[in-house]
Design a protein around this motif. Structure first.
Motif, PDB file in Angstrom:
ATOM      1  N   ARG A 220      -8.727   1.614  -0.151  1.00  0.00           N
ATOM      2  CA  ARG A 220      -8.036   2.110  -1.343  1.00  0.00           C
ATOM      3  C   ARG A 220      -9.016   2.356  -2.476  1.00  0.00           C
TER       4      ARG A 220
ATOM      5  N   TYR B  43       0.833  -1.208   0.000  1.00  0.00           N
ATOM      6  CA  TYR B  43       0.000   0.000   0.000  1.00  0.00           C
ATOM      7  C   TYR B  43       0.867   1.257   0.000  1.00  0.00           C
TER       8      TYR B  43
ATOM      9  N   GLU C  67       0.531   3.958  -1.512  1.00  0.00           N
ATOM     10  CA  GLU C  67      -0.229   5.207  -1.492  1.00  0.00           C
ATOM     11  C   GLU C  67      -0.704   5.553  -0.080  1.00  0.00           C
ATOM     12  N   PHE C  68      -0.617   4.604   0.850  1.00  0.00           N
ATOM     13  CA  PHE C  68      -1.041   4.825   2.220  1.00  0.00           C
ATOM     14  C   PHE C  68       0.128   5.038   3.184  1.00  0.00           C
TER      15      PHE C  68
ATOM     16  N   LYS D 134      -5.925  -7.103   4.647  1.00  0.00           N
ATOM     17  CA  LYS D 134      -5.871  -6.717   3.233  1.00  0.00           C
ATOM     18  C   LYS D 134      -7.246  -6.440   2.629  1.00  0.00           C
TER      19      LYS D 134
ATOM     20  N   LEU E 274      -8.186  -2.943   3.822  1.00  0.00           N
ATOM     21  CA  LEU E 274      -7.316  -1.932   3.225  1.00  0.00           C
ATOM     22  C   LEU E 274      -7.570  -1.779   1.741  1.00  0.00           C
ATOM     23  N   ASN E 275      -7.900  -2.875   1.066  1.00  0.00           N
ATOM     24  CA  ASN E 275      -8.230  -2.809  -0.370  1.00  0.00           C
ATOM     25  C   ASN E 275      -9.484  -1.972  -0.593  1.00  0.00           C
TER      26      ASN E 275
ATOM     27  N   VAL F  82     -10.707   5.710  -2.046  1.00  0.00           N
ATOM     28  CA  VAL F  82      -9.801   6.813  -2.390  1.00  0.00           C
ATOM     29  C   VAL F  82      -9.656   6.935  -3.899  1.00  0.00           C
ATOM     30  N   GLN F  83      -9.529   5.804  -4.587  1.00  0.00           N
ATOM     31  CA  GLN F  83      -9.400   5.814  -6.044  1.00  0.00           C
ATOM     32  C   GLN F  83     -10.667   6.330  -6.709  1.00  0.00           C
TER      33      GLN F  83
END
Length: 572
Positions: A561, A385, A387-388, A554, A557-558, A564-565
């Motif tokens: 993400r 990750y 980007e995190f 995961k 967290l996915n 955010v995307q």
């Protein structure tokens, strides 16, 4: 168990002092003797409020840690000494750098008085040199330390033969050395029927007698408004190793504004009105126009210069900390429209920087323990990750995890839990409506457990959604409105609900603390047999994070993400 003071007095060498401070003797010697003096501090200047500059010497990390440990040790000793001497908080003489005391407690002593006399000590920290520090710990009968130990303490604390401003241990040492001065001046004050207090280098005497006692201070002439300390007061100050700053010595009369440590004390302890007005104007201009400046005089002209948000936050916090005492720093029950202006201003600023102009994605979990889990998981999974969190040490988060605190509770109505998150969703658009300069560059993502306790959050998200789409926890994320998102914890195969502890390995959940096992604080929780989320987060997950497999996080967290995307794709 021996007290800290007893353990310190028992130290017979620098080696034993190092062990008491939790340092290896070699590490202590390296910091003191191997690192060159010029490399131990970063020295810089900051402007003073009334002109001039203050020199700050910031210690390097290794020395700062050592000084912090020493400060903790000496503060424990000071607390023990005051307790043994029967010092009550209401009768404290020194109010600076002490837990539970502040400029407010200092000012409280002098409110509603006929006379308020202020003395400023010149070069307060620099006047405390190496010899004074060492001599104090050897000669003071409360300490009477081994000379080698006293020398080591002075070496840790001093720079360029004085206590540096910027060192974690300078405040507590200045209080220890200033205690004798406080005792002597307070005795004089009592004889003259005055009140006395000191906050760092700021000394205040006050009384309501018809005439101010000349044994404390007197005017320079019969008709003069300029007052000076008496010869006796100056002698006590000078013999204690300090000097009076004549530029800041002043008498304040009851018919004019009186202040102590910058707070008005005429009737009640308060912040000066002009300070409040200027701070409020700055805040309004910032949240409505995105402009943050301050008027300053440069080269004889008044100009507007850039001002940092952190300094404005400090000013708003200062106003709140003083004026909020009337409300017990508690959350207001009424509608925000009826809140005092200083609370509304502080809330507008905090909402603006948290939700409106946040530079990185902000995640709000249900509580502080969730932040610990996610931070530990990201450190472990940093390669997955980027980007995190940065993969290279030190592993810095590239996102923000909302920090719940007493201030966030009282001012932003956010103390954690689904109730507050539901409230935020319901009021989000309204709270940001007046923050006209908000740019919404980054998303604000609420993450909640996917269980029955979050049904009201789902319902609020659905009712406030721009699309009115169903929110049932089955999707990875939900866009609600503006930059606000909701991410429910993913439900593992075969389960009907999930919560953030679901993603921890079974072995972690089975860990014991003493004879107690982990149990969620619901039905069947027994304090004699079980421990809860806080201890699991702090004593198990955080303490053993390097040995824990966080792969179970995961899926969560996915989904974070993906939210955010999605916002990155939506926003220009």
């Amino acid at each position: 168990m021996a007290t800290m003071l007893t353990r310190l007095k028992a130290c017979a060498s620098r080696k034993e002092l190092a062990l008491l401070l939790g340092f290896k003797p070699k590490a202590l010697s390296y910091v003191l003797f191997q690192v060159a003096d010029k490399d131990k501090y970063a020295v810089f200047e900051i402007p003073k409020k009334n002109g001039g500059h203050r020199t700050i010497a910031a210690p390097i990390p290794q020395l700062k840690l050592l000084q912090s440990r020493l400060a903790h040790c000496l503060q424990a000793c000071l607390d023990e000494i005051e307790k043994a001497d029967g010092v009550k908080e209401s009768c404290a003489l020194s109010h600076g750098f002490h837990t539970g005391r502040s400029i407010c407690s200092n000012a409280e002593i002098h409110k509603g008085r006929r006379w308020v006399f202020n003395i400023d000590l010149k070069d307060f920290f620099p006047s405390i040199n190496f010899g004074r520090v060492r001599g104090f710990f050897i000669k003071n009968n409360k300490f009477s330390l081994n000379p080698d130990v006293a020398t080591a303490i002075a070496q840790i604390a001093c720079h360029d033969n004085s206590l540096p401003q910027g060192s974690p241990c300078s405040p507590v040492i200045s209080n220890l050395l200033g205690h004798l001065l406080d005792i002597k001046l307070n005795q004089m004050a009592k004889r003259a029927r005055c009140s006395y207090s000191r906050y760092a280098d700021d000394i205040t005497f006050s009384c309501s007698k018809k005439e101010f006692p000349t044994e404390i201070a007197l005017p320079t002439s019969v008709e003069s408004t300029q007052w000076i300390p008496s010869d006796k007061v100056r002698h006590v100050i000078h013999s204690s190793g300090y000097q009076v700053n004549p530029q800041k010595t002043r008498m304040q009369f009851y018919w004019s504004r009186q202040d102590a440590t910058g707070l008005v004390v005429n009737k009640k302890v308060n912040v000066p009105r002009d300070y409040v007005k200027a701070t409020r104007a700055q805040c309004h201009r910032f949240v409505k126009k995105g402009i943050l400046t301050q008027n300053e005089e440069l080269w004889g002209q008044k100009v507007e210069v850039p001002y940092s948000p952190s300094r404005l936050r400090g000013k708003l916090s200062h106003v709140y900390n003083v004026k909020g005492r009337e409300f017990g720093y508690e959350r207001q029950k009424e509608s925000p429209r009826s809140w005092p202006n200083f609370i509304r201003d502080y809330r507008a600023f905090l909402d603006f920087v948290s939700f409106g102009v946040n530079d990185v994605p902000l995640f709000l979990f249900e509580g502080k323990t969730d932040n610990i889990y996610v931070r530990c998981a990201l450190r472990s999974l940093s390669a997955h990750y980027p980007e995190f969190i940065s993969n290279a040490p030190p592993k810095q988060l590239a996102i923000s995890l909302f920090n719940y605190s007493r201030t966030s509770d009282a001012v932003q109505s956010l103390a954690g839990g689904t109730g507050d998150l539901k409230l935020l969703i319901n009021n989000y658009v309204g709270r940001l409506r007046e923050l006209e300069a908000a740019t919404f560059k980054q998303p604000v993502v609420i993450v909640v457990d996917n269980d029955k306790g979050s049904k009201e959050v789902f319902k609020a998200a659905e009712s406030k959604s721009d699309t009115k789409a169903a929110v049932d926890g089955s999707k990875p994320f939900y866009h609600i409105t503006k930059n606000l998102y909701l991410v429910p914890t993913p439900i593992p195969s075969g389960a009907t609900e999930s919560y953030i502890e679901t993603f921890l390995p079974p072995a972690v959940l089975a860990e014991k603390l003493g004879n107690k096992t982990f149990h969620l604080p619901e039905k069947g929780f027994d304090v004699k047999k079980h421990f809860g989320k806080v201890l699991l987060a702090e004593k198990v997950v955080q303490k053993k994070q390097k040995t824990i497999n966080f792969d179970g996080f995961k899926p969560l967290l996915n989904n974070m993400r993906l939210a955010v995307q999605d916002y990155a794709a939506k926003s220009p």
